[in-house]
Enzyme design. Structure first.
Site, PDB file in Angstrom:
ATOM      1  N   TYR A  60      -3.822 -53.271  31.949  1.00 57.70           N
ATOM      2  CA  TYR A  60      -4.401 -52.783  30.692  1.00 57.70           C
ATOM      3  C   TYR A  60      -5.629 -51.885  30.930  1.00 57.70           C
ATOM      4  O   TYR A  60      -6.511 -51.829  30.084  1.00 57.70           O
ATOM      5  CB  TYR A  60      -4.780 -53.970  29.797  1.00 57.70           C
ATOM      6  CG  TYR A  60      -3.593 -54.592  29.076  1.00 57.70           C
ATOM      7  CD1 TYR A  60      -2.727 -53.808  28.300  1.00 57.70           C
ATOM      8  CD2 TYR A  60      -3.338 -55.964  29.141  1.00 57.70           C
ATOM      9  CE1 TYR A  60      -1.646 -54.375  27.625  1.00 57.70           C
ATOM     10  CE2 TYR A  60      -2.263 -56.537  28.463  1.00 57.70           C
ATOM     11  CZ  TYR A  60      -1.424 -55.732  27.707  1.00 57.70           C
ATOM     12  OH  TYR A  60      -0.362 -56.285  27.025  1.00 57.70           O
ATOM     13  N   PHE A  68     -11.210 -55.255  21.562  1.00 56.76           N
ATOM     14  CA  PHE A  68     -10.356 -56.433  21.712  1.00 56.76           C
ATOM     15  C   PHE A  68     -10.002 -56.735  23.173  1.00 56.76           C
ATOM     16  O   PHE A  68      -9.346 -57.736  23.462  1.00 56.76           O
ATOM     17  CB  PHE A  68      -9.065 -56.285  20.883  1.00 56.76           C
ATOM     18  CG  PHE A  68      -8.238 -55.064  21.232  1.00 56.76           C
ATOM     19  CD1 PHE A  68      -7.359 -55.071  22.307  1.00 56.76           C
ATOM     20  CD2 PHE A  68      -8.346 -53.902  20.474  1.00 56.76           C
ATOM     21  CE1 PHE A  68      -6.599 -53.955  22.628  1.00 56.76           C
ATOM     22  CE2 PHE A  68      -7.584 -52.776  20.783  1.00 56.76           C
ATOM     23  CZ  PHE A  68      -6.709 -52.801  21.875  1.00 56.76           C
ATOM     24  N   ARG A  96      11.058 -49.888  23.103  1.00 54.67           N
ATOM     25  CA  ARG A  96       9.934 -49.813  22.148  1.00 54.67           C
ATOM     26  C   ARG A  96      10.441 -50.005  20.720  1.00 54.67           C
ATOM     27  O   ARG A  96       9.802 -50.673  19.905  1.00 54.67           O
ATOM     28  CB  ARG A  96       9.206 -48.469  22.279  1.00 54.67           C
ATOM     29  CG  ARG A  96       8.470 -48.267  23.583  1.00 54.67           C
ATOM     30  CD  ARG A  96       7.256 -49.117  23.727  1.00 54.67           C
ATOM     31  NE  ARG A  96       6.171 -48.767  22.819  1.00 54.67           N
ATOM     32  CZ  ARG A  96       4.950 -49.270  22.877  1.00 54.67           C
ATOM     33  NH1 ARG A  96       4.634 -50.162  23.817  1.00 54.67           N
ATOM     34  NH2 ARG A  96       4.032 -48.916  22.015  1.00 54.67           N
ATOM     35  N   THR A 102       3.079 -52.392  17.309  1.00 58.27           N
ATOM     36  CA  THR A 102       2.085 -53.234  17.974  1.00 58.27           C
ATOM     37  C   THR A 102       1.558 -54.325  17.034  1.00 58.27           C
ATOM     38  O   THR A 102       1.382 -55.477  17.445  1.00 58.27           O
ATOM     39  CB  THR A 102       0.890 -52.364  18.453  1.00 58.27           C
ATOM     40  OG1 THR A 102       1.399 -51.342  19.307  1.00 58.27           O
ATOM     41  CG2 THR A 102      -0.145 -53.196  19.179  1.00 58.27           C
ATOM     42  N   ARG A 113       8.980 -58.195  17.554  1.00 54.38           N
ATOM     43  CA  ARG A 113       7.700 -58.579  16.939  1.00 54.38           C
ATOM     44  C   ARG A 113       7.864 -58.865  15.453  1.00 54.38           C
ATOM     45  O   ARG A 113       7.221 -59.764  14.909  1.00 54.38           O
ATOM     46  CB  ARG A 113       6.662 -57.480  17.182  1.00 54.38           C
ATOM     47  CG  ARG A 113       6.145 -57.472  18.626  1.00 54.38           C
ATOM     48  CD  ARG A 113       5.323 -56.228  18.905  1.00 54.38           C
ATOM     49  NE  ARG A 113       4.689 -56.272  20.222  1.00 54.38           N
ATOM     50  CZ  ARG A 113       4.184 -55.205  20.826  1.00 54.38           C
ATOM     51  NH1 ARG A 113       4.252 -54.010  20.244  1.00 54.38           N
ATOM     52  NH2 ARG A 113       3.618 -55.314  22.008  1.00 54.38           N
ATOM     53  N   GLU A 137       3.731 -49.571  35.882  1.00 55.55           N
ATOM     54  CA  GLU A 137       3.716 -51.015  35.623  1.00 55.55           C
ATOM     55  C   GLU A 137       4.708 -51.764  36.512  1.00 55.55           C
ATOM     56  O   GLU A 137       4.420 -52.863  36.983  1.00 55.55           O
ATOM     57  CB  GLU A 137       4.022 -51.274  34.148  1.00 55.55           C
ATOM     58  CG  GLU A 137       2.899 -50.792  33.239  1.00 55.55           C
ATOM     59  CD  GLU A 137       3.241 -50.881  31.756  1.00 55.55           C
ATOM     60  OE1 GLU A 137       4.340 -51.373  31.420  1.00 55.55           O
ATOM     61  OE2 GLU A 137       2.412 -50.460  30.927  1.00 55.55           O
TER      62      GLU A 137
HETATM   63  N1  UDP Z   1      -4.089 -55.599  20.827  1.00 57.36           N
HETATM   64  C1  UDP Z   1      -4.948 -56.420  20.119  1.00 57.36           C
HETATM   65  N2  UDP Z   1      -5.632 -55.885  19.055  1.00 57.36           N
HETATM   66  C2  UDP Z   1      -5.490 -54.593  18.662  1.00 57.36           C
HETATM   67  C3  UDP Z   1      -4.609 -53.766  19.383  1.00 57.36           C
HETATM   68  C4  UDP Z   1      -3.920 -54.293  20.475  1.00 57.36           C
HETATM   69  O1  UDP Z   1      -5.101 -57.588  20.433  1.00 57.36           O
HETATM   70  O2  UDP Z   1      -6.119 -54.177  17.679  1.00 57.36           O
HETATM   71  C5  UDP Z   1      -3.350 -56.149  21.970  1.00 57.36           C
HETATM   72  C6  UDP Z   1      -1.890 -56.466  21.624  1.00 57.36           C
HETATM   73  O3  UDP Z   1      -1.518 -57.644  22.343  1.00 57.36           O
HETATM   74  C7  UDP Z   1      -1.170 -55.255  22.162  1.00 57.36           C
HETATM   75  C8  UDP Z   1      -1.978 -54.983  23.431  1.00 57.36           C
HETATM   76  O4  UDP Z   1      -3.325 -55.215  23.021  1.00 57.36           O
HETATM   77  O5  UDP Z   1       0.205 -55.523  22.416  1.00 57.36           O
HETATM   78  C9  UDP Z   1      -1.851 -53.592  23.993  1.00 57.36           C
HETATM   79  O6  UDP Z   1      -2.135 -52.657  23.013  1.00 57.36           O
HETATM   80  P1  UDP Z   1      -1.316 -51.292  22.892  1.00 57.36           P
HETATM   81  O7  UDP Z   1      -2.033 -50.420  21.922  1.00 57.36           O
HETATM   82  O8  UDP Z   1      -1.050 -50.771  24.263  1.00 57.36           O
HETATM   83  O9  UDP Z   1       0.052 -51.766  22.170  1.00 57.36           O
HETATM   84  P2  UDP Z   1       1.521 -52.071  22.701  1.00 57.36           P
HETATM   85  O10 UDP Z   1       1.899 -50.999  23.674  1.00 57.36           O
HETATM   86  O11 UDP Z   1       1.514 -53.442  23.314  1.00 57.36           O
HETATM   87  O12 UDP Z   1       2.378 -52.041  21.447  1.00 57.36           O
END
Ligand code: UDP
Length: 161
Positions: A60, A68, A96, A102, A113, A137
Protein backbone atom coordinates in the site's frame (compact mmCIF):
# COMPACT_ATOMS: atom_id res chain seq x y z
CA UNK A 1 -3.69 -7.39 -24.81
CA UNK A 2 -2.56 -9.48 -27.77
CA UNK A 3 0.20 -11.99 -27.60
CA UNK A 4 3.25 -10.68 -29.47
CA UNK A 5 4.09 -14.15 -30.76
CA UNK A 6 0.67 -15.37 -31.92
CA UNK A 7 -1.37 -12.18 -32.38
CA UNK A 8 -4.23 -13.87 -30.51
CA UNK A 9 -6.00 -12.30 -27.52
CA UNK A 10 -3.81 -12.56 -24.40
CA UNK A 11 -5.20 -15.18 -22.03
CA UNK A 12 -2.07 -15.13 -19.86
CA UNK A 13 -2.78 -11.81 -18.12
CA UNK A 14 -2.53 -12.19 -14.34
CA UNK A 15 -3.86 -10.33 -11.32
CA UNK A 16 -3.45 -10.47 -7.57
CA UNK A 17 -6.55 -11.10 -5.51
CA UNK A 18 -6.47 -11.13 -1.69
CA UNK A 19 -9.19 -12.18 0.70
CA UNK A 20 -8.64 -9.66 3.49
CA UNK A 21 -8.71 -10.64 7.19
CA UNK A 22 -12.44 -9.90 7.55
CA UNK A 23 -13.18 -12.05 4.49
CA UNK A 24 -11.23 -14.96 5.99
CA UNK A 25 -12.82 -14.52 9.43
CA UNK A 26 -16.33 -14.36 7.94
CA UNK A 27 -15.65 -17.60 5.98
CA UNK A 28 -15.91 -16.11 2.48
CA UNK A 29 -12.77 -17.76 1.04
CA UNK A 30 -14.70 -20.52 -0.72
CA UNK A 31 -17.38 -18.26 -2.18
CA UNK A 32 -14.76 -15.82 -3.48
CA UNK A 33 -12.73 -18.57 -5.14
CA UNK A 34 -15.94 -19.97 -6.63
CA UNK A 35 -16.77 -16.66 -8.33
CA UNK A 36 -13.37 -16.51 -10.08
CA UNK A 37 -13.58 -20.17 -11.10
CA UNK A 38 -17.09 -19.89 -12.48
CA UNK A 39 -16.15 -16.76 -14.42
CA UNK A 40 -13.60 -18.93 -16.21
CA UNK A 41 -10.31 -17.73 -14.76
CA UNK A 42 -7.42 -20.02 -13.87
CA UNK A 43 -5.87 -20.17 -10.40
CA UNK A 44 -2.07 -20.18 -10.73
CA UNK A 45 -1.03 -19.30 -7.17
CA UNK A 46 -2.61 -19.52 -3.72
CA UNK A 47 -1.45 -19.18 -0.12
CA UNK A 48 -2.61 -18.15 3.33
CA UNK A 49 -0.37 -16.00 5.45
CA UNK A 50 -0.21 -13.45 8.21
CA UNK A 51 1.11 -10.40 6.34
CA UNK A 52 3.95 -8.47 7.96
CA UNK A 53 3.85 -4.69 8.39
CA UNK A 54 6.79 -4.46 5.99
CA UNK A 55 4.96 -6.36 3.24
CA UNK A 56 1.76 -4.37 3.75
CA UNK A 57 3.56 -1.03 3.69
CA UNK A 58 5.09 -2.00 0.33
CA UNK A 59 1.76 -3.24 -0.97
CA UNK A 60 0.00 0.00 0.00
CA UNK A 61 2.97 2.37 -0.54
CA UNK A 62 0.89 4.69 -2.75
CA UNK A 63 -1.54 5.29 0.11
CA UNK A 64 0.97 6.10 2.86
CA UNK A 65 -0.04 9.78 3.08
CA UNK A 66 -3.78 9.02 3.38
CA UNK A 67 -5.45 9.62 6.76
CA UNK A 68 -6.80 6.06 6.82
CA UNK A 69 -3.39 4.46 6.14
CA UNK A 70 -2.48 3.53 9.78
CA UNK A 71 -5.92 1.97 10.30
CA UNK A 72 -5.62 0.16 6.95
CA UNK A 73 -2.34 -1.48 7.97
CA UNK A 74 -3.78 -2.45 11.36
CA UNK A 75 -6.82 -4.00 9.64
CA UNK A 76 -4.76 -5.87 7.06
CA UNK A 77 -2.50 -7.34 9.77
CA UNK A 78 -5.39 -8.22 12.12
CA UNK A 79 -5.45 -11.85 10.91
CA UNK A 80 -4.43 -14.10 8.04
CA UNK A 81 -5.11 -13.20 4.42
CA UNK A 82 -5.51 -15.53 1.44
CA UNK A 83 -3.61 -14.28 -1.59
CA UNK A 84 -4.17 -15.65 -5.05
CA UNK A 85 -2.98 -15.11 -8.60
CA UNK A 86 -5.67 -15.56 -11.24
CA UNK A 87 -4.96 -15.75 -14.96
CA UNK A 88 -7.09 -15.08 -18.02
CA UNK A 89 -8.13 -12.66 -20.75
CA UNK A 90 -8.55 -9.13 -19.30
CA UNK A 91 -8.49 -10.60 -15.79
CA UNK A 92 -7.36 -7.31 -14.19
CA UNK A 93 -10.29 -5.27 -15.48
CA UNK A 94 -12.83 -8.06 -15.08
CA UNK A 95 -11.76 -8.70 -11.47
CA UNK A 96 -12.24 -5.05 -10.59
CA UNK A 97 -15.78 -5.24 -11.97
CA UNK A 98 -16.44 -8.45 -10.03
CA UNK A 99 -15.05 -6.93 -6.80
CA UNK A 100 -17.03 -3.68 -7.07
CA UNK A 101 -16.53 -0.15 -5.75
CA UNK A 102 -13.95 0.47 -3.01
CA UNK A 103 -16.74 1.81 -0.78
CA UNK A 104 -19.25 -1.02 -0.28
CA UNK A 105 -22.03 1.56 0.11
CA UNK A 106 -21.53 2.31 -3.60
CA UNK A 107 -20.79 -1.25 -4.70
CA UNK A 108 -23.53 -2.79 -6.80
CA UNK A 109 -25.36 -5.89 -5.63
CA UNK A 110 -23.86 -8.83 -7.49
CA UNK A 111 -20.32 -7.62 -6.90
CA UNK A 112 -18.27 -9.24 -4.13
CA UNK A 113 -18.11 -6.08 -2.02
CA UNK A 114 -21.74 -5.31 -2.85
CA UNK A 115 -22.85 -8.74 -1.64
CA UNK A 116 -20.55 -9.28 1.36
CA UNK A 117 -19.71 -5.91 2.94
CA UNK A 118 -21.10 -2.55 4.03
CA UNK A 119 -18.13 -0.38 5.13
CA UNK A 120 -14.95 0.80 3.36
CA UNK A 121 -12.79 -0.13 6.34
CA UNK A 122 -13.92 -3.79 6.09
CA UNK A 123 -14.38 -4.40 2.38
CA UNK A 124 -13.41 -8.10 2.30
CA UNK A 125 -11.21 -8.30 -0.81
CA UNK A 126 -8.34 -6.72 -2.72
CA UNK A 127 -7.87 -6.77 -6.51
CA UNK A 128 -5.00 -5.16 -8.44
CA UNK A 129 -6.15 -2.02 -10.26
CA UNK A 130 -3.92 -2.13 -13.37
CA UNK A 131 -1.72 -4.56 -15.29
CA UNK A 132 1.42 -2.78 -14.01
CA UNK A 133 0.08 -2.81 -10.46
CA UNK A 134 -0.74 -6.50 -10.78
CA UNK A 135 2.81 -7.37 -11.88
CA UNK A 136 4.27 -5.36 -8.99
CA UNK A 137 1.93 -6.94 -6.44
CA UNK A 138 2.41 -10.51 -7.73
CA UNK A 139 6.19 -10.11 -7.41
CA UNK A 140 5.76 -8.69 -3.93
CA UNK A 141 3.57 -11.51 -2.59
CA UNK A 142 4.81 -14.55 -4.54
CA UNK A 143 8.11 -16.15 -5.45
CA UNK A 144 8.30 -17.21 -9.11
CA UNK A 145 8.28 -20.92 -8.24
CA UNK A 146 5.03 -20.49 -6.30
CA UNK A 147 3.19 -19.70 -9.56
CA UNK A 148 2.22 -22.73 -11.60
CA UNK A 149 1.55 -23.24 -15.29
CA UNK A 150 -0.94 -26.01 -15.87
CA UNK A 151 -3.32 -27.19 -18.57
CA UNK A 152 -6.97 -28.04 -18.35
CA UNK A 153 -8.02 -31.67 -18.88
CA UNK A 154 -10.92 -30.64 -21.13
CA UNK A 155 -8.65 -28.91 -23.68
CA UNK A 156 -7.04 -32.05 -24.99
CA UNK A 157 -7.93 -35.72 -25.06
CA UNK A 158 -4.49 -36.90 -26.12
CA UNK A 159 -4.10 -38.80 -22.85
CA UNK A 160 -7.41 -40.65 -23.25
CA UNK A 161 -7.11 -44.27 -24.41
N1 UDP B 1 -9.68 2.39 2.45
C1 UDP B 1 -10.19 2.85 3.65
N2 UDP B 1 -10.79 4.09 3.67
C2 UDP B 1 -10.91 4.87 2.56
C3 UDP B 1 -10.38 4.39 1.34
C4 UDP B 1 -9.76 3.14 1.32
O1 UDP B 1 -10.11 2.19 4.67
O2 UDP B 1 -11.47 5.97 2.64
C5 UDP B 1 -9.03 1.07 2.41
C6 UDP B 1 -9.94 0.00 1.81
O3 UDP B 1 -9.69 -1.23 2.51
C7 UDP B 1 -9.44 -0.08 0.39
C8 UDP B 1 -7.94 0.11 0.60
O4 UDP B 1 -7.88 1.13 1.60
O5 UDP B 1 -9.77 -1.32 -0.22
C9 UDP B 1 -7.17 0.55 -0.61
O6 UDP B 1 -7.74 1.69 -1.16
P1 UDP B 1 -7.84 1.91 -2.73
O7 UDP B 1 -8.26 3.31 -2.97
O8 UDP B 1 -6.58 1.42 -3.36
O9 UDP B 1 -9.09 0.97 -3.14
P2 UDP B 1 -9.21 -0.48 -3.79
O10 UDP B 1 -8.23 -0.57 -4.91
O11 UDP B 1 -8.96 -1.49 -2.71
O12 UDP B 1 -10.65 -0.55 -4.28
Amino acid sequence: LRSKSTGLPDVKERTLIAVKPDGVQRRFIGQIIQRFEQRGFKLVGLKMLQASEDLLSQHYSELRTKPFYPRLLKYMSSGPVVVMVWEGHKVVQTSRTMVGHTNPAEALAGTIRGDFSFHVSRNVIHASDSEEGAQREIQLWFKGRELLNWDCCDQSLTLAV
